[in-house]
Design a protein around this motif. Structure first.
Motif, PDB file in Angstrom:
ATOM      1  N   VAL A 112       1.014  -1.124  -0.063  1.00  0.00           N
ATOM      2  CA  VAL A 112      -0.112  -0.102  -0.090  1.00  0.00           C
ATOM      3  C   VAL A 112       0.862   1.154  -0.124  1.00  0.00           C
ATOM      4  CG1 VAL A 112      -1.800   1.143   1.163  1.00  0.00           C
ATOM      5  CG2 VAL A 112      -1.947  -1.196   1.337  1.00  0.00           C
ATOM      6  N   THR A 113       0.614   2.245  -0.943  1.00  0.00           N
ATOM      7  CA  THR A 113       1.279   3.418  -0.773  1.00  0.00           C
ATOM      8  C   THR A 113       0.224   4.759  -0.585  1.00  0.00           C
ATOM      9  OG1 THR A 113       2.947   2.656  -2.492  1.00  0.00           O
ATOM     10  CG2 THR A 113       2.560   5.188  -2.290  1.00  0.00           C
ATOM     11  N   TRP A 114       0.548   5.286   0.534  1.00  0.00           N
ATOM     12  CA  TRP A 114      -0.514   6.141   0.858  1.00  0.00           C
ATOM     13  C   TRP A 114      -0.076   7.452   1.636  1.00  0.00           C
ATOM     14  CZ3 TRP A 114      -3.365   2.612   4.710  1.00  0.00           C
ATOM     15  CH2 TRP A 114      -2.625   1.996   5.867  1.00  0.00           C
ATOM     16  N   PHE A 115      -0.763   8.513   1.543  1.00  0.00           N
ATOM     17  CA  PHE A 115      -0.390   9.574   2.089  1.00  0.00           C
ATOM     18  C   PHE A 115      -1.405  10.024   3.262  1.00  0.00           C
ATOM     19  CE2 PHE A 115       1.422   9.679  -2.159  1.00  0.00           C
ATOM     20  CZ  PHE A 115       2.668  10.379  -1.936  1.00  0.00           C
ATOM     21  N   ILE A 116      -0.925  10.782   4.368  1.00  0.00           N
ATOM     22  CA  ILE A 116      -1.781  11.077   5.412  1.00  0.00           C
ATOM     23  C   ILE A 116      -1.578  12.499   5.710  1.00  0.00           C
ATOM     24  CG2 ILE A 116      -0.094  10.289   7.203  1.00  0.00           C
ATOM     25  CD1 ILE A 116      -2.493   9.520   8.952  1.00  0.00           C
ATOM     26  N   GLY A 125      -4.837   9.888   0.190  1.00  0.00           N
ATOM     27  CA  GLY A 125      -4.675   9.100  -0.873  1.00  0.00           C
ATOM     28  C   GLY A 125      -3.994   7.729  -0.857  1.00  0.00           C
ATOM     29  N   ALA A 126      -4.624   6.497  -1.401  1.00  0.00           N
ATOM     30  CA  ALA A 126      -3.916   5.206  -1.280  1.00  0.00           C
ATOM     31  C   ALA A 126      -3.899   4.640  -2.624  1.00  0.00           C
ATOM     32  CB  ALA A 126      -4.495   4.521  -0.298  1.00  0.00           C
ATOM     33  N   ALA A 127      -2.816   3.698  -2.807  1.00  0.00           N
ATOM     34  CA  ALA A 127      -2.795   2.696  -4.149  1.00  0.00           C
ATOM     35  C   ALA A 127      -2.203   1.605  -3.614  1.00  0.00           C
ATOM     36  CB  ALA A 127      -2.106   3.502  -5.091  1.00  0.00           C
ATOM     37  N   VAL A 128      -3.055   0.404  -3.896  1.00  0.00           N
ATOM     38  CA  VAL A 128      -2.602  -0.919  -3.745  1.00  0.00           C
ATOM     39  C   VAL A 128      -1.969  -1.611  -4.774  1.00  0.00           C
ATOM     40  CG1 VAL A 128      -3.261  -3.288  -2.736  1.00  0.00           C
ATOM     41  CG2 VAL A 128      -4.339  -1.054  -2.126  1.00  0.00           C
ATOM     42  N   THR A 129      -0.774  -2.066  -4.920  1.00  0.00           N
ATOM     43  CA  THR A 129      -0.049  -2.671  -5.820  1.00  0.00           C
ATOM     44  C   THR A 129       0.313  -4.133  -5.290  1.00  0.00           C
ATOM     45  OG1 THR A 129       2.027  -1.922  -5.182  1.00  0.00           O
ATOM     46  CG2 THR A 129       0.800  -0.672  -6.765  1.00  0.00           C
ATOM     47  N   SER A 134       6.483   1.346  -6.919  1.00  0.00           N
ATOM     48  CA  SER A 134       7.354   1.849  -7.988  1.00  0.00           C
ATOM     49  C   SER A 134       6.582   3.367  -8.086  1.00  0.00           C
ATOM     50  CB  SER A 134       7.243   1.349  -9.175  1.00  0.00           C
ATOM     51  OG  SER A 134       6.233   1.166  -9.703  1.00  0.00           O
ATOM     52  N   ARG A 135       7.302   4.196  -9.107  1.00  0.00           N
ATOM     53  CA  ARG A 135       6.449   5.731  -8.968  1.00  0.00           C
ATOM     54  C   ARG A 135       5.097   5.593  -9.583  1.00  0.00           C
ATOM     55  NH1 ARG A 135       9.726   7.707 -14.588  1.00  0.00           N
ATOM     56  NH2 ARG A 135       8.738   6.084 -16.133  1.00  0.00           N
ATOM     57  N   ASP A 136       4.639   4.549 -10.236  1.00  0.00           N
ATOM     58  CA  ASP A 136       3.296   4.376 -10.661  1.00  0.00           C
ATOM     59  C   ASP A 136       2.314   4.384  -9.356  1.00  0.00           C
ATOM     60  OD1 ASP A 136       4.140   1.799 -10.091  1.00  0.00           O
ATOM     61  OD2 ASP A 136       2.483   0.976 -11.313  1.00  0.00           O
ATOM     62  N   ALA A 137       2.646   3.584  -8.535  1.00  0.00           N
ATOM     63  CA  ALA A 137       1.811   3.879  -7.110  1.00  0.00           C
ATOM     64  C   ALA A 137       1.869   5.066  -6.573  1.00  0.00           C
ATOM     65  CB  ALA A 137       2.432   2.666  -6.191  1.00  0.00           C
ATOM     66  N   VAL A 138       3.172   5.731  -6.527  1.00  0.00           N
ATOM     67  CA  VAL A 138       3.140   7.104  -5.894  1.00  0.00           C
ATOM     68  C   VAL A 138       2.301   7.907  -6.618  1.00  0.00           C
ATOM     69  CG1 VAL A 138       4.602   8.972  -5.300  1.00  0.00           C
ATOM     70  CG2 VAL A 138       5.440   6.620  -4.813  1.00  0.00           C
ATOM     71  N   LEU A 139       2.385   8.070  -7.959  1.00  0.00           N
ATOM     72  CA  LEU A 139       1.629   8.997  -8.727  1.00  0.00           C
ATOM     73  C   LEU A 139      -0.033   8.754  -8.608  1.00  0.00           C
ATOM     74  CD1 LEU A 139       3.982   9.203 -11.854  1.00  0.00           C
ATOM     75  CD2 LEU A 139       3.597  11.042 -10.212  1.00  0.00           C
ATOM     76  N   ALA A 140      -0.462   7.505  -8.469  1.00  0.00           N
ATOM     77  CA  ALA A 140      -1.936   7.021  -8.441  1.00  0.00           C
ATOM     78  C   ALA A 140      -2.234   7.702  -7.183  1.00  0.00           C
ATOM     79  CB  ALA A 140      -1.981   5.714  -8.611  1.00  0.00           C
ATOM     80  N   SER A 141      -1.277   7.538  -6.171  1.00  0.00           N
ATOM     81  CA  SER A 141      -2.050   7.762  -4.808  1.00  0.00           C
ATOM     82  C   SER A 141      -2.125   9.180  -4.683  1.00  0.00           C
ATOM     83  CB  SER A 141      -1.005   7.165  -3.673  1.00  0.00           C
ATOM     84  OG  SER A 141      -1.416   7.726  -2.380  1.00  0.00           O
ATOM     85  N   LEU A 142      -1.097  10.122  -5.296  1.00  0.00           N
ATOM     86  CA  LEU A 142      -1.219  11.341  -5.265  1.00  0.00           C
ATOM     87  C   LEU A 142      -2.395  12.028  -6.271  1.00  0.00           C
ATOM     88  CD1 LEU A 142       2.601  12.451  -5.565  1.00  0.00           C
ATOM     89  CD2 LEU A 142       1.287  13.146  -3.919  1.00  0.00           C
ATOM     90  N   SER A 246     -10.416  -0.106  -5.382  1.00  0.00           N
ATOM     91  CA  SER A 246      -9.509   1.014  -5.041  1.00  0.00           C
ATOM     92  C   SER A 246      -9.407   2.049  -6.307  1.00  0.00           C
ATOM     93  CB  SER A 246      -8.024   0.397  -4.590  1.00  0.00           C
ATOM     94  OG  SER A 246      -7.367   1.406  -4.389  1.00  0.00           O
ATOM     95  N   THR A 247      -9.306   1.635  -7.345  1.00  0.00           N
ATOM     96  CA  THR A 247      -9.111   2.287  -8.477  1.00  0.00           C
ATOM     97  C   THR A 247     -10.254   3.087  -8.922  1.00  0.00           C
ATOM     98  OG1 THR A 247      -9.360   0.488  -9.941  1.00  0.00           O
ATOM     99  CG2 THR A 247      -7.333   0.990  -9.639  1.00  0.00           C
ATOM    100  N   ALA A 248     -11.507   2.524  -8.312  1.00  0.00           N
ATOM    101  CA  ALA A 248     -12.767   3.140  -8.810  1.00  0.00           C
ATOM    102  C   ALA A 248     -13.049   4.165  -7.864  1.00  0.00           C
ATOM    103  CB  ALA A 248     -13.736   2.223  -8.762  1.00  0.00           C
ATOM    104  N   GLY A 249     -12.351   4.403  -6.636  1.00  0.00           N
ATOM    105  CA  GLY A 249     -12.410   5.240  -5.641  1.00  0.00           C
ATOM    106  C   GLY A 249     -13.013   5.094  -4.317  1.00  0.00           C
ATOM    107  N   ALA A 250     -13.320   3.641  -4.367  1.00  0.00           N
ATOM    108  CA  ALA A 250     -14.120   3.019  -3.113  1.00  0.00           C
ATOM    109  C   ALA A 250     -13.220   2.931  -1.998  1.00  0.00           C
ATOM    110  CB  ALA A 250     -14.802   1.716  -3.645  1.00  0.00           C
ATOM    111  N   ARG A 251     -13.410   3.073  -0.882  1.00  0.00           N
ATOM    112  CA  ARG A 251     -12.535   2.805   0.210  1.00  0.00           C
ATOM    113  C   ARG A 251     -12.911   1.507   1.198  1.00  0.00           C
ATOM    114  NH1 ARG A 251     -10.084   5.563  -2.258  1.00  0.00           N
ATOM    115  NH2 ARG A 251      -8.544   7.263  -1.708  1.00  0.00           N
TER     116      ARG A 251
END
Length: 265
Positions: A112-116, A125-129, A134-142, A246-251
């Motif tokens: 999980v790449t996330w920001f708080i 924001g959070a992205a699960v890979t 990698s940078r794609d997870a960081v950019l998706a989470s941002l 997750s990619t659809a925005g659901a939490r």
């Protein structure tokens, strides 16, 4: 007399460091020295030495003499940062999820790449890979963190700065250029200083202790006497369903945060 009681001297500290904090071995060394050198001070009893160590050394010092600097730092106390406003500072990190999930027929442990947001404790924001971050997870989470329109928001927006812990994915050119376009500085903290981004570190610990431990195929679960897992045949969760939501925005598929932390919906 108080003035004549045995104290932990610099030489005793040196011996404790030499013998890995073993008071019994230090005592034997002092007894041996006293027997060989008539001018050496008399050796204290083992119980006296133990009392002096407990009295004159802190818990952190004793842990450090036994196990090293990392053990000593576990007893450090750090002051709290002053209160600030929403979006003043975000902290970002990767969390390796210690749960085996089914990824197209193979078991893998996702990330999980996330920001708080440090002021409100909201996960912006959070992205699960399924692979190492990698940078794609960081950019998706941002993107999720910055976007406030549906299906994201209402928290988020642009932070005043982002603190990260020397992760190359957070400091790559793609991320720094993207944040530079919004005039958002990315602060690279020194290595091995998790207390400097304590908000995200607390989230990482809380999500494992309060949620991940309850999931099937949690890799940190207690083991039987022979080292085997207690539930080796537990059916794993599927990765595809969680990733799609997750990619659809659901939490609903993301781990719950620590107490006092809110999650964007």
């Amino acid at each position: 007399m108080e003035s004549s009681r045995f104290k932990v001297t610099t030489e005793v500290r040196r011996l404790l460091a030499l013998w890995g904090g073993n008071a019994s071995r230090v005592h034997a060394e002092l007894v041996q020295r006293a027997a060989k050198d008539p001018d050496a001070p008399p050796a204290p009893s083992l119980s006296t030495l133990h009392r002096a160590i407990r009295r004159d050394l802190t818990r952190g010092e004793r842990a450090g003499l036994k196990s090293g600097e990392a053990a000593r730092r576990a007893h450090d106390v750090f002051g709290q940062r002053p209160a600030t406003h929403r979006n003043a500072v975000w902290e970002g990190d990767h969390k390796h999820v210690p749960v085996e999930v089914d990824v197209e027929g193979e078991l893998a442990t996702p990330w999980v790449t996330w920001f708080i947001d440090c002021a409100t404790k909201a996960i912006t924001g959070a992205a699960v890979t399924a692979h190492a971050p990698s940078r794609d997870a960081v950019l998706a989470s941002l993107r999720i963190a910055i976007t406030r329109s549906e299906p994201f928001g209402p928290v988020g927006g642009l932070p005043g700065q982002i603190r990260v812990d020397r992760g190359k994915e957070f400091l790559c050119r793609a991320v720094t250029v993207a944040m530079g376009a919004f005039a958002v500085p990315v602060t690279d903290l020194p290595a091995y200083t998790p207390h400097l981004k304590g908000t995200i570190e607390a989230l990482n610990d809380a999500v494992e202790e309060m949620f991940l431990v309850s999931l099937p195929r949690y890799t940190g679960r207690q083991k039987l006497a022979g080292g085997a897992l207690a539930d080796p045949d537990a059916p794993p969760l599927t990765y595809g369903r969680g990733r799609a939501s997750s990619t659809a925005g659901a939490r609903s598929d993301l781990p719950p945060p620590a107490a006092g932390t809110t999650v964007r919906r």
